[in-house]
Design an enzyme around this catalytic site. Structure first.
Site, PDB file in Angstrom:
ATOM      1  N   HIS A 113      16.391  18.249 -18.298  1.00  0.00           N
ATOM      2  CA  HIS A 113      15.479  17.111 -18.136  1.00  0.00           C
ATOM      3  C   HIS A 113      14.122  17.639 -17.692  1.00  0.00           C
ATOM      4  O   HIS A 113      14.003  18.187 -16.588  1.00  0.00           O
ATOM      5  CB  HIS A 113      16.023  16.137 -17.090  1.00  0.00           C
ATOM      6  CG  HIS A 113      17.337  15.539 -17.485  1.00  0.00           C
ATOM      7  ND1 HIS A 113      17.440  14.371 -18.205  1.00  0.00           N
ATOM      8  CD2 HIS A 113      18.605  15.988 -17.310  1.00  0.00           C
ATOM      9  CE1 HIS A 113      18.722  14.107 -18.441  1.00  0.00           C
ATOM     10  NE2 HIS A 113      19.447  15.075 -17.901  1.00  0.00           N
ATOM     11  N   ASN A 173      15.876  10.835 -21.986  1.00  0.00           N
ATOM     12  CA  ASN A 173      15.922   9.653 -21.105  1.00  0.00           C
ATOM     13  C   ASN A 173      14.695   9.568 -20.213  1.00  0.00           C
ATOM     14  O   ASN A 173      14.777   9.549 -18.988  1.00  0.00           O
ATOM     15  CB  ASN A 173      17.217   9.641 -20.266  1.00  0.00           C
ATOM     16  CG  ASN A 173      17.337  10.831 -19.332  1.00  0.00           C
ATOM     17  OD1 ASN A 173      16.791  11.904 -19.600  1.00  0.00           O
ATOM     18  ND2 ASN A 173      18.031  10.661 -18.219  1.00  0.00           N
ATOM     19  N   ASP A 216      21.559  20.809 -16.975  1.00  0.00           N
ATOM     20  CA  ASP A 216      21.381  19.409 -16.554  1.00  0.00           C
ATOM     21  C   ASP A 216      20.467  19.340 -15.336  1.00  0.00           C
ATOM     22  O   ASP A 216      20.620  18.464 -14.491  1.00  0.00           O
ATOM     23  CB  ASP A 216      22.708  18.702 -16.288  1.00  0.00           C
ATOM     24  CG  ASP A 216      22.552  17.185 -16.340  1.00  0.00           C
ATOM     25  OD1 ASP A 216      21.486  16.703 -16.781  1.00  0.00           O
ATOM     26  OD2 ASP A 216      23.485  16.479 -15.919  1.00  0.00           O
TER      27      ASP A 216
HETATM   28  O1  DOR Z   1      22.863  13.633 -12.639  1.00  0.00           O
HETATM   29  C1  DOR Z   1      22.319  13.293 -13.673  1.00  0.00           C
HETATM   30  N1  DOR Z   1      20.974  13.121 -13.750  1.00  0.00           N
HETATM   31  N2  DOR Z   1      23.066  13.043 -14.744  1.00  0.00           N
HETATM   32  C2  DOR Z   1      22.542  12.549 -15.866  1.00  0.00           C
HETATM   33  O2  DOR Z   1      23.269  12.312 -16.787  1.00  0.00           O
HETATM   34  C3  DOR Z   1      21.109  12.203 -15.954  1.00  0.00           C
HETATM   35  C4  DOR Z   1      20.323  12.941 -14.991  1.00  0.00           C
HETATM   36  C5  DOR Z   1      18.923  12.391 -14.807  1.00  0.00           C
HETATM   37  O3  DOR Z   1      18.269  12.118 -15.818  1.00  0.00           O
HETATM   38  O4  DOR Z   1      18.480  12.258 -13.676  1.00  0.00           O
HETATM   39 ZN    ZN Z   2      21.451  15.219 -18.223  1.00  0.00          ZN
END
Ligand code: DOR
Ligand code: ZN
Length: 340
Positions: free
Chosen positions: A15, A41, A242
């Site tokens: 991310h 996202n 992640d």
């Molecule tokens: O812990 C997480 N954070 N899991 C996810 O699937 C999304 C991510 C986020 O975008 O903060």
């Molecule tokens: Zn993720």
């Protein structure tokens, strides 16, 4: 002094966010990795090719490492259509990301149900056009069983679309490993946090909100069996951090955001972990070679990262204008240091 060289490190689940946040964190990844699969996202999710292309520009202008390659992903919504998929493919976007509605950060535009005529059509087109389908696989059941319950959906998709490569993102439950063994077209990414921590590391003593993530950390057995896949570089798994930064104030508030910011020093942390288990020789496959095969990656600008057996510390905080971000294992000591 002992050294290792890692070739073309890849982070297959990352991310990077947008705006100020992106500018402040991107270099942690681009200084270490040749490329990364970048999640869609954002506050305005990447649901169209146009948005993906704009995001590619933002990423390129945000980093001084111009050879870094972002692999963009398209967020599956109820309104995704064939035209959009064709357009995406023609612009080099080849990964689709499926979020069940409400499963995690900014998943409000995700899917309420998976086996709808619309989604089956998207899967058929995705298979025909050679997309990869990456899935945040969790139901809305009991937290510790969400990934396991989603297993039936992975199995059915894999059977119905045998030529579609399906990725179980951030695998967290040992009961999912069977899916990897059973279905030739199912693969997984593994995070550093799920292979090194359990639920107790988050809430067994005082509550540690910076270790709160989705899927939630699980049992010692889950951690150990997933760690085993990673340190043996099982050919169906690749590394996906992640890494998901949130401002400290949003991690500490009520209804706190899920996400662990693990990007800083993550290669040094992995080298420390693999060496501890006498598996340093498998790090190259886990960090790059497996991913290249699974995702058919052959267009990277080569990158070599040299690590030296020398102590370094994870930063204790990253200061942004408005607030801080607290990284994973903030302030801890690692056995390896990146020198180039
Ligand atoms: O812990 C997480 N954070 N899991 C996810 O699937 C999304 C991510 C986020 O975008 O903060
Ligand atoms: Zn993720």
């Amino acid at each position: 002094m002992k050294e290792i060289v890692l070739k073309d490190p890849l982070d297959m689940h990352l991310h990077l966010r947008e705006g100020e946040m992106l500018k402040n964190i991107i270099e942690y990844t681009t200084s270490q990795f040749a490329g990364a699969v970048v999640m869609p996202n954002l506050n305005i999710p990447i649901t169209t090719t146009e948005l993906a292309l704009q995001y590619r520009e933002e990423i390129a202008s945000g980093s001084k490492y111009k050879r870094f390659k972002p692999f963009l992903t398209l967020y599956i919504t109820e309104s995704m259509n064939e035209e959009e998929l064709k357009h995406a493919r023609s612009k080099g976007v080849k990964i689709l990301k499926l979020y069940p509605k409400g499963a995690t950060t900014n998943s409000q535009d995700g899917l309420n149900e998976i086996f709808t005529p619309h989604m089956l059509k998207i899967c058929q087109i995705a298979q025909d056009m050679g997309f990869i389908l990456s899935i945040h696989g969790e139901t809305n059941g009991f937290s510790l069983d969400r990934e396991y319950e989603f297993g039936k959906i992975f199995a059915k998709l894999a059977q119905d679309f045998p030529k579609l490569k399906i990725i179980i993102e951030h695998m967290s439950d040992h009961r999912s490993i069977e899916l990897l063994e059973t279905y030739p077209n199912i693969y997984a990414t593994l995070t550093l946090h799920h292979i090194t921590m359990t639920l107790d590391d988050m809430l067994g003593g005082g509550l540690k909100a910076h270790r709160f993530c989705k899927p939630i950390l699980k049992t010692p057995k889950d951690r150990d069996m997933l760690l085993d896949l990673a340190i043996n570089a099982h050919p169906k798994v690749s590394f996906g951090s992640d890494s998901a930064p949130h401002l400290e104030k949003n991690k500490l508030k009520d209804n706190a955001s899920a996400g662990i910011f693990s990007a800083p020093m993550i290669l040094c942390a992995l080298a420390t972990l693999f060496e501890k288990h006498n598996k340093l020789e498998n790090l190259q496959a886990f960090i790059s070679d497996n991913a290249k095969k699974i995702y058919n990656i052959n267009d990277l600008d080569p990158k070599e990262v040299r690590l030296q057996k020398k102590h370094c510390w994870v930063p204790s905080q990253i200061k942004l204008i408005q607030n801080n971000i607290i990284p994973f294992n903030a302030g801890s000591l690692l056995e390896w240091t990146q020198i180039i």
